[in-house]
Design an enzyme around this catalytic site. Structure first.
Site, PDB file in Angstrom:
ATOM      1  N   PRO A  86     -10.157   2.931   0.496  1.00 14.36           N
ATOM      2  CA  PRO A  86     -10.722   1.974   1.237  1.00 14.36           C
ATOM      3  C   PRO A  86      -9.532   0.703   2.040  1.00 14.36           C
ATOM      4  CG  PRO A  86     -11.845   2.445  -0.554  1.00 14.36           C
ATOM      5  CD  PRO A  86     -11.585   3.237  -0.126  1.00 14.36           C
TER       6      PRO A  86
ATOM      7  N   ALA B 116     -10.118   0.950  -3.891  1.00 17.38           N
ATOM      8  CA  ALA B 116     -10.638   1.207  -5.072  1.00 17.38           C
ATOM      9  C   ALA B 116     -11.781   1.874  -5.630  1.00 17.38           C
ATOM     10  CB  ALA B 116     -11.979  -0.881  -4.497  1.00 17.38           C
TER      11      ALA B 116
ATOM     12  N   ASP C 245     -17.691  13.350  -8.897  1.00 15.45           N
ATOM     13  CA  ASP C 245     -18.536  14.522  -8.493  1.00 15.45           C
ATOM     14  C   ASP C 245     -17.814  15.401  -7.639  1.00 15.45           C
ATOM     15  OD1 ASP C 245     -20.127  13.451 -10.252  1.00 15.45           O
ATOM     16  OD2 ASP C 245     -22.147  12.790  -9.551  1.00 15.45           O
TER      17      ASP C 245
ATOM     18  N   HIS D 108     -11.891   3.045  -9.228  1.00 15.17           N
ATOM     19  CA  HIS D 108     -12.287   2.433 -10.446  1.00 15.17           C
ATOM     20  C   HIS D 108     -14.093   2.567  -9.942  1.00 15.17           C
ATOM     21  CE1 HIS D 108      -8.159   1.439  -9.411  1.00 15.17           C
ATOM     22  NE2 HIS D 108      -8.035   0.881  -9.097  1.00 15.17           N
TER      23      HIS D 108
ATOM     24  N   GLU E 195      -3.860  12.838  -7.738  1.00 14.15           N
ATOM     25  CA  GLU E 195      -4.436  11.750  -7.223  1.00 14.15           C
ATOM     26  C   GLU E 195      -2.936  10.481  -7.796  1.00 14.15           C
ATOM     27  OE1 GLU E 195      -6.322   9.588 -10.996  1.00 14.15           O
ATOM     28  OE2 GLU E 195      -6.634   7.823  -9.715  1.00 14.15           O
TER      29      GLU E 195
ATOM     30  N   TYR F  85       2.537  -3.706  -1.672  1.00 11.41           N
ATOM     31  CA  TYR F  85       1.772  -1.920  -1.829  1.00 11.41           C
ATOM     32  C   TYR F  85       3.383  -1.754  -0.384  1.00 11.41           C
ATOM     33  CZ  TYR F  85      -2.037  -2.245  -3.585  1.00 11.41           C
ATOM     34  OH  TYR F  85      -3.653  -2.507  -4.281  1.00 11.41           O
TER      35      TYR F  85
ATOM     36  N   ASN G 273      -5.812   9.155  -2.791  1.00 10.28           N
ATOM     37  CA  ASN G 273      -5.245   7.534  -2.862  1.00 10.28           C
ATOM     38  C   ASN G 273      -6.857   7.422  -2.736  1.00 10.28           C
ATOM     39  OD1 ASN G 273      -5.014   5.407  -3.040  1.00 10.28           O
ATOM     40  ND2 ASN G 273      -3.076   5.091  -1.928  1.00 10.28           N
TER      41      ASN G 273
ATOM     42  N   ARG H  66      -0.831  -5.552   4.153  1.00  7.46           N
ATOM     43  CA  ARG H  66      -2.036  -5.776   3.179  1.00  7.46           C
ATOM     44  C   ARG H  66      -1.034  -6.055   1.383  1.00  7.46           C
ATOM     45  NH1 ARG H  66      -4.858  -1.097  -0.131  1.00  7.46           N
ATOM     46  NH2 ARG H  66      -5.467  -2.662  -1.893  1.00  7.46           N
TER      47      ARG H  66
ATOM     48  N   ARG I  40      -8.050  -2.378 -12.689  1.00  7.79           N
ATOM     49  CA  ARG I  40      -7.509  -0.928 -12.542  1.00  7.79           C
ATOM     50  C   ARG I  40      -7.108  -0.006 -13.126  1.00  7.79           C
ATOM     51  NH1 ARG I  40      -7.217  -2.904  -6.769  1.00  7.79           N
ATOM     52  NH2 ARG I  40      -6.640  -5.572  -6.766  1.00  7.79           N
TER      53      ARG I  40
ATOM     54  N   HIS J  32      -0.905   6.846  -6.476  1.00  8.65           N
ATOM     55  CA  HIS J  32      -1.430   5.530  -5.573  1.00  8.65           C
ATOM     56  C   HIS J  32       0.320   5.002  -6.061  1.00  8.65           C
ATOM     57  CE1 HIS J  32      -6.138   5.058  -7.559  1.00  8.65           C
ATOM     58  NE2 HIS J  32      -5.534   5.609  -7.731  1.00  8.65           N
ATOM     59  N   LEU J  33      -0.204   3.994  -4.700  1.00  5.55           N
ATOM     60  CA  LEU J  33       1.194   3.628  -4.291  1.00  5.55           C
ATOM     61  C   LEU J  33       1.776   2.850  -5.749  1.00  5.55           C
ATOM     62  CD1 LEU J  33       0.077   2.464  -0.646  1.00  5.55           C
ATOM     63  CD2 LEU J  33       1.764   3.317  -0.854  1.00  5.55           C
ATOM     64  N   SER J  34       0.910   1.389  -6.201  1.00  3.83           N
ATOM     65  CA  SER J  34       1.082   0.409  -6.858  1.00  3.83           C
ATOM     66  C   SER J  34       1.217   1.638  -8.746  1.00  3.83           C
ATOM     67  CB  SER J  34       0.091  -0.850  -7.430  1.00  3.83           C
ATOM     68  OG  SER J  34      -0.778  -0.162  -7.411  1.00  3.83           O
TER      69      SER J  34
END
Ligand code: DQA
Length: 154
Positions: A13, A80, A90, A83, A101, A26, A77, A21, A114, A103-105
């Site tokens: 999302p 949200a 699952d 978290h 996995e 980001y 990625n 954004r 987070r 994440h940009l940040s």
């Protein structure tokens, strides 16, 4: 495994909003830029890369379920949902695929909520804080893993 190992790059999302954004968090790269880069880096690594993005948890779960039969690895990625989503956790475990996995940040340098990742518990590794480069590094890690498996080395 197919001739070219197949990798699904999944974005969750709000990642369709990349570039618009919170650019201070980001950056200015758009999701189309990320997808194009993944396709070209994937090609140079001998991977067949497919990129998908959804804002809907159930749709992501469905794609992960399909990936079990159709892909050899997964880069995700989950935004949200990282978290919050036991359902994604699952699904990733049930896929039986190597998952990286991204994440940009740097999620460990931000709000406390987070810091916990349901995805990490189902992943072979996690890359965060390096911006779009993280996706390329994740593809490299999977390519290396497929090469080692094919050569029978750990
Ligand atoms: C993110 C980090 C998450 O905490 C956030 O909800 C996102 C983006 C990242 O790439 O840094 O949507 O996954």
């Amino acid at each position: 495994m197919a001739d070219s190992p197949r990798v699904l790059v999944l974005n969750g999302p709000n990642l369709n909003m990349l570039g618009k954004r919170e650019p201070e968090v980001y950056g200015h790269t758009t999701l189309a830029d990320v997808d194009a880069r993944c396709a070209s880096v994937g090609e140079s690594l001998g991977l067949a890369v497919t990129c998908r993005q959804s804002n809907h948890e159930g749709e992501l779960v469905g794609w992960i379920q399909e990936a079990r039969e159709q892909q050899d690895g997964l880069v995700i990625n989950a935004g949200a949902y990282t978290h919050t989503s036991l359902a994604l956790h699952d699904a990733l475990r049930a896929s039986d695929l190597p998952v990286v996995e991204v994440h940009l940040s740097n999620i460990h340098r931000r709000e406390d909520f987070r810091r916990h990742s349901y995805v990490a518990l189902a992943a072979v590794g996690m890359i965060c804080g390096l911006g779009p480069l993280g996706y390329e590094l994740a593809l490299q890690a999977l390519a290396e893993r497929f090469r080692s498996a094919a050569a029978g080395t750990p």
